[in-house]
Design an enzyme around this catalytic site. Structure first.
Site: not given
Length: 814
Positions: A185-186, A188, A190, A256, A516
C-alpha cells in the site's frame, strides 16, 4: 452488526455489536485526491473486518492517525503515531500495557468490529501490529509469523521488488515455510510466513537477518540488507528488522495514509509477474473479497491457547524469583513460598520511590502473605479529581516492605529504591477488580496523614492477570471540598505549562505540537445573548479596551454564540514574526485616543489554541484533541483572529520548524490531556530556544556616558525556595532611550529607602536607587552563573499581565 440511530448527516449514533458509538464529520474528506470521505473509510473497515480482525486480534495496535485528512500529493499532511490508548477511550475497549524503556503504554486490543469502528472514527487510517500476540494472562507469546519488508530504493520499481520476492520465496520454501505476498500500500512488498510459535522474536529476527544477507550475497547488484539508507539507491532493501519484538508492521487489509486510499493487500504469486503490477486501492480490494479472494487465509488464525490461571495455593513468588538473581541484587529473595500472614496483625503497606529508567513509585499492599504490587508511573494522586495509572506487577515478599538500596545496573529494576512512606492500612474491600482501604503512614510521612484510596481495574482479565488499573484518592468524611476552578470575575484563568526537562517527554505519538507565540496570554469570552466580547489577561486584568480590532472581529464572527477561548495576543514585525518589543507599545495604553493611534501603527492578532466553553457548556473536561477539533470547527481564521495549525511530525520536527521561523519555541500538548484552569500541568510542556525568565524590578543604578543623568541598568530579583526575593543581577541592554525615560517616570512614585532583596553585592548596592518590588519584567539570558546571577541578560519588556505572586523560583539547572 451496526444499526444507526438519531441525527443523520455529519453526526450519527450507531450500535455496533451492542456498543453505542458516535460517528462525527462523516462527510469530511480524508483523501482529497479521490474525494474519499470518513463515511467511506468506516464502510471499508466494516466490510473487511472479517478478514482484517484475525490479523489484529490479541496484538497491541499502534495507530497512525490523520484527523484532518491526508492532504494531496502537492500538499501532504503528516499523520501522527499513537501508541497509548488514552483516558478518553470507552471502558469496553480491551487494553493491555507494554513497559517500554522509560514508560508504560496501554495499547488497544482490536478483537471486534466495535473497537475497529471506534478507531476509524478517530481518523486511525493505519493500524500497525507486531508479529506476536498476548496470551490470556497478558503475557507475550512467541511470534506466530515471519515478515520481510521489500522496500525499493530510489530508482527501483515495484516490478523489481516482485523479482526479489520470488528469490526470497525460494529460500523460504526450502526452509519449510510457505510465504504469502502483499503489496504494502506504500512502495514495496511484504512477505508473510506462518510460524509454529516455538521460536522467540530474537531467534526469528536472527533467521530473517541471515536470509536477507544471503539474498544480498546472491544478488549484490539488486539486494541490500544493511540499514544504511545511503546504500539503498538502485536496490531493494530486504528489511528483516520488523521481526524484532518491539517493531510493528502495517496490518494486512489496513488502509495507508498516502495521497490515495491504498491498502496493504494480499496478492496471488502469479500477480507479481504482471508487468503492470501496482498498489491496490480499497475499492479493488473489496471487489476481490466479494469474489472470495483472500490469499492470506492460508496463514490461518493462530489464536493463542488459553493460559490456565495458577492456583491460589501455588507459590506466588515464582515470578518474583524468576526476575532476580539473589547473588547479584541486594533485594530480599526468599527460597520458598510465602509464609502465612500473622494472625491479628494489621496488614502493612509501603510506597517506594524507584529511580529506575524513569522515576516512578511502587505501591504495595500486604495480602495473603505477599505484597501485592502496582507501579505508579505518575506517583500517588494528590487530588481526588485526578486518577493515576497503576500497572499491576508481580507479587513481592513481605520482607520487601523494609527494603531500601541500589539495584545494580543490568539487573531487573536497576536503580535506587527508597521508602516514600510506609505503615498499615485498614481494608474495606478486596475483589479481583477493586480494592478499597485507608492508608496510615508514618508520622510526618510523605502521605501527610491518612489516605483513603481505591484501586480499580480497567482492563480485561481477572486478579493477578489484570495489569491495568487506576488508583483514586477518595475524599474522606470531613475533608475540605475540592478547590473551585480558578477564575477572575467569572472568567477561567489560563492553564499553565511545565518547563521542558531534557529527555522527559516521550515522543510516542500521544502529543500534539504547536508553535510558542511571543506575546501575552488572553482569555476571550463572548456572551451569546448580547454579543459582548471581553478580553482578560492571565492575572484577570481587563484587556478589552486595549485591543479593539480583536474585539470587533470576534464579535462579527461569533454572533449569537457563547464561547470562551484561550490564546495569545501578538504584534508582528515587518517579517511577520511576533515581536514582543513591538507589543509593548500597545500594552501600556489606556485612553481610547492612544489606542486608536497605536492600532494603526502596531496592529495585533489573537492566535487561538484552545476552547474552554461553547454554547454555555464547559468543555475543559474534554481531551485536548476534542477541544482542538471544536476550536477549528468554531473559529474561521480571519485577518486578526486566527487558529494557527498544529505541527505534524515529531518534537524534533516541530523544533526545527520553530527555529526556521525564528519563533520563541514549541508547546507540546498531550492529546488526552484535560484543561485545568489556573494550574500548571505536565500535559502542557514548553520548549524554548532561548532561556528567559520573569523578574521583579527592585531598583536601578545611574547611567554613565550617553545615559548620564538617567537610568543605566535595572536591578533584578527572582523568588527563592525560601519565599524571599533574591538578587539575580542587573540588566542594561535591550532598552531604547524612550523606554528608559518612561521607566524613570514610573519609578518616581515607587521609591523606597532600602531593598527587600537578599544577597545584593556591596558594589551593586553602593549607588542603587531602590523601588517597591511590584513591577514585573522579562529578560533573556545565556545561563545562570554559579552565584545565581543572569549571564548576559537582555531586557525583553514589561509584563503588566503578571504579579509578584505569579512568579516561581527558577530552576537554575535548566
Amino acid at each position: 452488526m451496526a444499526r444507526t440511530s438519531g441525527g443523520g448527516g455529519q453526526t450519527q449514533w450507531v450500535d455496533v455489536d451492542g456498543r453505542r458509538i458516535q460517528l462525527t464529520h462523516l462527510d469530511k474528506v480524508l483523501y482529497p485526491e479521490t474525494g474519499t470521505t470518513k463515511a467511506e473509510v468506516l464502510a471499508y473497515y466494516a466490510a473487511v473486518a472479517e478478514h482484517l480482525l484475525p490479523h489484529l486480534a490479541d496484538r497491541p495496535v499502534t495507530r497512525k492517525r490523520w484527523v484532518h485528512g491526508v492532504g494531496t500529493a502537492a500538499s501532504p499532511e503528516s499523520g501522527f503515531f499513537q501508541k497509548d490508548l488514552g483516558a478518553s477511550a470507552p471502558d469496553w475497549v480491551q487494553r493491555l500495557p507494554i513497559e517500554h524503556s522509560d514508560h508504560t503504554n496501554e495499547y488497544p486490543i482490536v478483537d471486534d468490529l466495535a473497537t475497529l469502528t471506534w478507531l476509524a472514527q478517530l481518523g486511525a487510517l493505519e493500524l500497525h501490529v507486531p508479529q506476536w500476540r498476548f496470551d490470556r494472562s497478558g503475557e507475550r507469546r512467541p511470534p506466530d509469523r515471519l515478515v520481510l519488508d521489500l522496500d525499493p530504493g530510489e530508482g527501483v520499481s515495484l516490478g523489481e521488488c516482485a523479482g526479489v520476492a520470488g528469490l526470497a520465496r525460494a529460500v523460504l520454501v526450502d526452509m519449510g515455510l510457505d510465504p504469502v505476498p502483499l503489496t504494502s500500500g506504500s512502495k514495496g512488498i511484504h512477505l508473510y510466513a506462518a510460524l509454529d510459535g516455538r521460536q522467540s522474536s530474537a531467534e526469528v529476527s536472527l533467521v530473517a537477518h541471515e536470509l536477507a544477507r544471503a539474498l544480498a550475497a546472491d544478488e549484490p547488484g539488486l539486494v541490500v540488507s544493511e540499514m544504511s539508507k545511503q546504500r539503498r539507491t538502485g536496490k531493494v532493501f530486504v528489511d528483516w528488522s520488523q521481526n524484532n519484538g518491539s517493531k510493528t508492521t502495517i496490518a494486512p487489509f489496513s488502509l495507508r495514509g498516502r495521497s490515495r486510499p491504498t491498502v496493504a493487500a494480499p496478492r496471488r504469486w502469479e500477480e507479481l509477474d504482471d508487468p503492470g503490477l501496482a498498489q491496490l486501492e480499497f475499492p479493488a480490494v473489496l471487489e476481490r473479497l466479494a469474489d472470495g479472494e483472500d490469499p492470506l487465509r492460508v496463514l490461518g488464525d493462530p489464536r493463542p491457547s488459553i493460559t490456565i490461571r495458577p492456583s491460589e495455593h501455588e507459590d506466588r513468588l515464582v515470578e518474583y524469583r524468576r526476575k532476580r538473581d539473589a547473588e547479584r541484587t541486594p533485594e530480599p529473595v526468599p527460597d520458598g513460598p510465602p509464609a502465612p500472614a500473622a494472625a491479628g496483625a494489621p496488614p502493612s503497606f509501603v510506597i517506594q520511590r524507584h529511580e529506575a529508567r524513569k522515576l516512578h513509585h511502587d505501591f504495595r499492599l500486604e495480602h495473603d502473605g505477599v505484597l501485592v504490587s502496582w507501579a505508579l508511573p505518575k506517583g500517588v494522586p494528590t487530588d481526588p479529581s485526578s486518577n493515576h495509572l497503576a500497572v499491576r506487577t508481580e507479587d513481592h515478599p513481605i520482607e520487601y516492605g523494609s527494603f531500601e538500596g541500589t539495584i545494580p545496573a543490568g539487573e531487573y529494576g536497576a536503580g535506587e529504591v527508597t521508602i516514600w512512606d510506609a505503615g498499615t492500612y485498614e481494608l474495606e474491600k478486596w475483589r479481583d477488580d477493586e480494592v478499597i482501604g485507608t492508608l496510615r503512614g508514618r508520622a510526618g510521612g510523605a502521605l501527610g496523614g491518612p489516605m483513603r484510596f481505591a484501586l480499580i481495574r480497567t482492563a480485561g482479565g481477572t486478579g493477578r492477570e489484570a495489569p491495568s488499573w487506576l488508583i483514586h484518592r477518595m475524599r474522606a468524611p470531613g475533608d475540605p471540598p475540592a478547590p473551585p476552578v480558578a477564575r477572575h470575575r467569572g472568567i477561567p484563568t489560563p492553564m499553565l505549562a511545565s518547563v521542558a526537562v531534557p529527555g522527559e517527554l516521550v515522543d510516542d505519538g500521544s502529543w500534539a505540537f504547536e508553535m510558542k507565540w511571543d506575546g501575552i496570554r488572553a482569555i476571550a469570552s463572548v456572551d451569546g445573548s448580547t454579543g459582548r466580547v471581553r478580553l482578560s489577561s492571565r492575572n484577570g486584568k481587563d484587556l478589552t479596551a486595549a485591543y479593539p480590532e480583536v474585539v470587533e472581529e470576534l464579535a462579527a464572527s461569533l454572533a449569537g454564540r457563547a464561547v470562551v477561548l484561550d490564546g495569545e495576543i501578538v504584534a508582528s514585525g515587518p517579517d511577520g514574526r511576533p515581536d514582543f518589543s513591538l507589543l509593548q507599545r500597545r500594552m501600556q495604553l489606556t485612553s481610547e485616543r492612544d489606542v486608536e493611534r497605536e492600532r494603526r501603527r502596531t496592529p495585533v492578532r489573537l492566535l487561538l489554541f484552545d476552547l474552554l466553553a461553547l454554547d454555555d457548556t464547559d468543555r475543559t473536561e474534554l481531551p485536548y484533541r476534542e477541544r482542538r477539533e471544536l476550536l477549528e470547527r468554531t473559529i474561521e481564521s480571519g485577518t486578526v483572529v486566527q487558529v494557527p495549525p498544529t505541527i505534524d511530525g515529531s518534537l524534533d520536527d516541530a523544533l526545527e520548524v520553530s527555529r526556521g521561523l525564528r519563533l520563541e519555541g514549541v508547546m507540546a500538548k498531550e492529546l488526552d490531556g484535560r484543561y485545568r484552569p489556573g494550574r500548571r500541568s505536565s500535559t502542557w510542556v514548553k520548549f524554548k530556544h532561548e532561556r528567559m525568565e520573569e523578574v521583579v524590578v527592585a531598583g536601578w543604578r545611574p547611567g554613565r556616558g550617553g545615559r548620564s543623568g538617567g537610568i543605566g541598568s535595572l536591578l533584578l530579583g527572582v523568588p527563592g525556595p525560601d519565599g524571599l526575593l533574591h538578587y539575580a543581577g542587573r540588566v542594561g541592554s535591550g532598552f531604547s532611550d524612550r523606554e528608559l525615560a518612561a521607566t524613570a517616570l514610573r519609578f518616581e512614585r515607587l521609591g523606597r529607602a532600602s531593598t527587600t532583596l537578599v544577597g545584593v553585592p556591596p558594589a551593586d548596592a553602593a549607588d542603587a536607587n531602590w523601588v517597591e518590588p511590584v513591577l514585573i519584567g522579562e529578560v533573556r539570558f545565556s545561563e545562570w552563573t554559579p552565584d545565581g546571577r543572569f549571564r548576559h541578560p537582555v531586557w525583553r519588556g514589561w509584563r503588566p499581565d503578571r504579579t509578584v505572586d505569579d512568579l516561581e523560583a527558577p530552576d537554575r539547572g535548566r
